[in-house]
Write an enzyme that holds these catalytic residues in place. Structure first.
Site, PDB file in Angstrom:
ATOM      1  N   GLU A 149      36.935 -11.136 -25.690  1.00  0.00           N
ATOM      2  CA  GLU A 149      36.928 -10.427 -24.344  1.00  0.00           C
ATOM      3  C   GLU A 149      37.280 -10.853 -23.207  1.00  0.00           C
ATOM      4  OE1 GLU A 149      32.695  -9.939 -24.573  1.00  0.00           O
ATOM      5  OE2 GLU A 149      32.569  -8.351 -26.042  1.00  0.00           O
ATOM      6  N   HIS A 196      27.654 -15.153 -22.054  1.00  0.00           N
ATOM      7  CA  HIS A 196      28.277 -15.809 -23.007  1.00  0.00           C
ATOM      8  C   HIS A 196      28.061 -17.364 -22.832  1.00  0.00           C
ATOM      9  CE1 HIS A 196      31.535 -12.589 -23.513  1.00  0.00           C
ATOM     10  NE2 HIS A 196      30.618 -12.332 -24.463  1.00  0.00           N
ATOM     11  N   ASP A 226      27.308 -14.704 -27.785  1.00  0.00           N
ATOM     12  CA  ASP A 226      26.480 -14.283 -26.783  1.00  0.00           C
ATOM     13  C   ASP A 226      25.287 -14.882 -26.891  1.00  0.00           C
ATOM     14  OD1 ASP A 226      28.278 -12.094 -26.455  1.00  0.00           O
ATOM     15  OD2 ASP A 226      27.436 -10.465 -27.160  1.00  0.00           O
TER      16      ASP A 226
END
Length: 591
Positions: A337, A528, A361
């Site tokens: 991401e 994260h 995550d």
């Protein structure tokens, strides 16, 4: 492409310049300290790429300005990025110190009684503090005899910690972060902050639209022979997991093959964009063959790419791992991401340890009460106070399965130069490749699925940027946890059982953010985090001090904290010292 030379460590033997007996009596002892320091570093450490570290020793001992300048001239010509000054005696403080303000530096003053090495150390550090050029102090706990050439354990620990962190600083300088795409789903870490990279890390940001990746794939700007090799390797090594998609979203064999092919091409093309590929020049694609000199990268993916094309999970998982169709090799650093701040945490961890990094995550805190309510079973052992579910959509390094083994046969993640092909195969065998869930990834893809073995020491980190303050670093040492299979299956199914999982139990201190596991989760600064093998929080703290990034949360024992000596002048509370010193000195590469 021609490889850019790796930074070296410069060793500066300094000496009392008085002739007619004083200097002459110290030459051999002083130079032997330099040689012993160089031997220790070259024996114990390597660059993250696996190459041997080179140490450059000054041609002569340094007694004053002239010899100091000659040493600097030599270091400048040999890409010295870190310096260690050593001495067993009194020398002339500010006349002999390393004055480069951007180069990490330490001074080892020999703890002996015959000559006052400690006095020089104190005088030189005072000069560093007064001039605003912080340096690290190394001084043995116990007095040694003048003819003792051994390096005590406490001195060795500081020398190696300093060298590891210093080389990380030097290795990042001048490199780039490759930002493929832009902001993913509003994630703040993917709002790439050029000033942070330039001022704190000495890096550039190369921004490339995701259409460049599309162009390379569509126009065959890659090594076609390598693609066939990658496909054959995947056919041999990939185990496919359950397709949990509704029937109307399942892909047939031909469609699945196309998704696999594109996923592997994404890995190849992102790698080529990072580091270049001479094979492209052979095809007449000279510009594309150069790459972007990237030491780390990020791929936006969601959603502007993944709503139409295969997601980045397979590409990122393989790039972040220590092996692929070309065999065992150095892992890349590629942030899911395009979370550049998590990418920096990955980069720091890789530079310090040489190992692959697990991007995840920080998904769920499971209290003992909640686990027992849901599963009917209590948490025990390392998990007894609760656990954090670290899980993402499948881009974590496959090394994170911990199917590699240390010298005692325990599960671990090793630097690539220690990994056997059998261990790489074991990590692949422990991984399933599950078709991406359509609701998340309309363009398809494959998510890697594995479960990290339990009882493995890890350090979880994260970099965040705070407006008005700048970057901060979070550190949480702990362990992976192995849950009973039935318990794991029940908990895992509540999130997404097609993704890789690590159950993490941080080490608690009973204070502040480490009062309990809930507090660790509650104080984590973003969605994260990164897992680095081992309890290496102390190395992160030293590296952060070099970069002037304060540490806002850690559970490292105070005795292991090693920062420049000038930090002690910024108050009596060590964490407040860190904030004040980082603010006082400013970013390492401030302009």
């Amino acid at each position: 492409m021609k490889k850019i030379s790796l930074p070296k460590i410069g060793i500066r033997p300094v000496i009392d310049g008085r002739r007619m007996g004083v200097r002459e009596s110290l030459e051999e002892q002083t130079m032997n300290m330099a040689k012993a320091t160089a031997a220790l570093i070259t024996e114990k450490l390597r660059h993250a790429c696996g190459a041997q570290i080179e140490c450059v020793i000054a041609d002569t001992c340094i007694a004053g300005m002239a010899e100091s300048a000659a040493c600097e001239e030599k270091f400048s010509s040999q890409n010295v990025g870190v310096t260690i000054t050593v001495t067993p005696c009194w020398c002339y403080g500010s006349e002999t110190i390393d004055m480069d303000p951007m180069r990490p530096k330490a001074i080892w003053g020999f703890n002996g009684t015959e000559r006052p090495g400690a006095v020089y150390l104190a005088a030189a550090l005072a000069a560093h503090s007064q001039k605003g050029i912080p340096a690290f102090s190394i001084y043995g706990h116990d007095v040694q005899d003048a003819d003792d050439t051994s390096i005590p354990a406490d001195v060795e620990e500081k020398l190696l910690r300093f060298a590891r962190a210093g080389l990380a600083v030097a290795s990042m300088k001048g490199k780039s972060y490759l930002s493929v795409g832009g902001v993913s789903m509003g994630i703040a870490g993917s709002i790439v902050d050029h000033n942070f990279f330039e001022s704190w890390l000495g890096m550039k940001v190369q921004a490339v639209d995701m259409t460049e990746l599309r162009r390379r794939i569509d126009q065959k700007i890659y090594d076609e022979a390598e693609l066939e090799m990658a496909l054959a390797w995947a056919d041999k090594n990939f185990r496919y997991g359950e397709d949990q998609n509704a029937q109307q979203y399942k892909r047939n064999e031909e469609q699945s093959r196309a998704v696999l092919k594109e996923s592997l091409l994404m890995a190849m093309c992102i790698r080529d964009m990072m580091q270049g590929n001479n094979k492209l020049a052979e095809k007449g694609l000279v510009e594309e063959s150069l790459g972007y000199n990237a030491i780390a990268a990020g791929f936006q993916g969601q959603r502007h790419w993944t709503d139409q094309y295969p997601n980045g999970d397979t590409a990122e998982a393989l790039l972040n791992s220590s092996f692929d169709w070309n065999g065992v090799r150095e892992p890349f650093v590629v942030a899911t991401e395009n979370d550049s701040l998590n990418g920096v945490a990955m980069l720091l961890g890789h530079q310090l340890t040489g190992t692959a990094q697990v991007f995840a995550d920080v998904r769920t805190y499971w209290s003992p009460e909640a686990v027992e309510r849901v599963t009917g079973q209590p948490l025990t052992g390392l998990a007894e106070h609760g656990i954090i579910h670290l899980i993402n959509s499948g881009s974590a390094a496959l090394d994170g399965s911990c199917k590699q083994r240390d010298s005692e046969g325990k599960p671990t993640m090793k630097p690539h130069w220690e990994i056997s092909q059998q261990e790489a195969d074991a990590c692949l065998a422990a991984t399933e490749w599950c078709p991406a869930i359509h609701e998340y990834f309309r363009g398809g893809g494959y998510s890697s699925r594995f479960l990290t073995e339990g009882g493995v020491p890890f350090t979880m980190t994260r970099v965040n940027i705070i407006k008005g303050l700048g970057p901060v670093l979070q550190i949480a040492e702990g362990w992976s946890v192995e849950l009973p299979k039935e318990m794991h299956d029940q908990l895992d199914a509540r999130t997404n059982s097609t993704w890789p999982t690590t159950w993490f139990a941080p080490r608690l201190t009973g204070k502040g953010p480490f009062t309990d596991v809930y507090s660790v989760m509650a104080n984590w600064g973003a969605n994260h985090g990164v897992l680095t093998i081992g309890h290496v929080g102390a190395d992160f703290i030293t590296l952060a001090a070099m970069l002037r990034i304060p540490v806002c949360m850690h559970n490292v024992d105070d005795a292991k904290i090693y920062r420049p000596s000038a930090w002690a002048a910024h108050g009596m509370d060590i964490e407040g010292q860190d904030y004040r010193a980082c603010q006082n000195y400013g970013p390492l590469y401030k302009r």
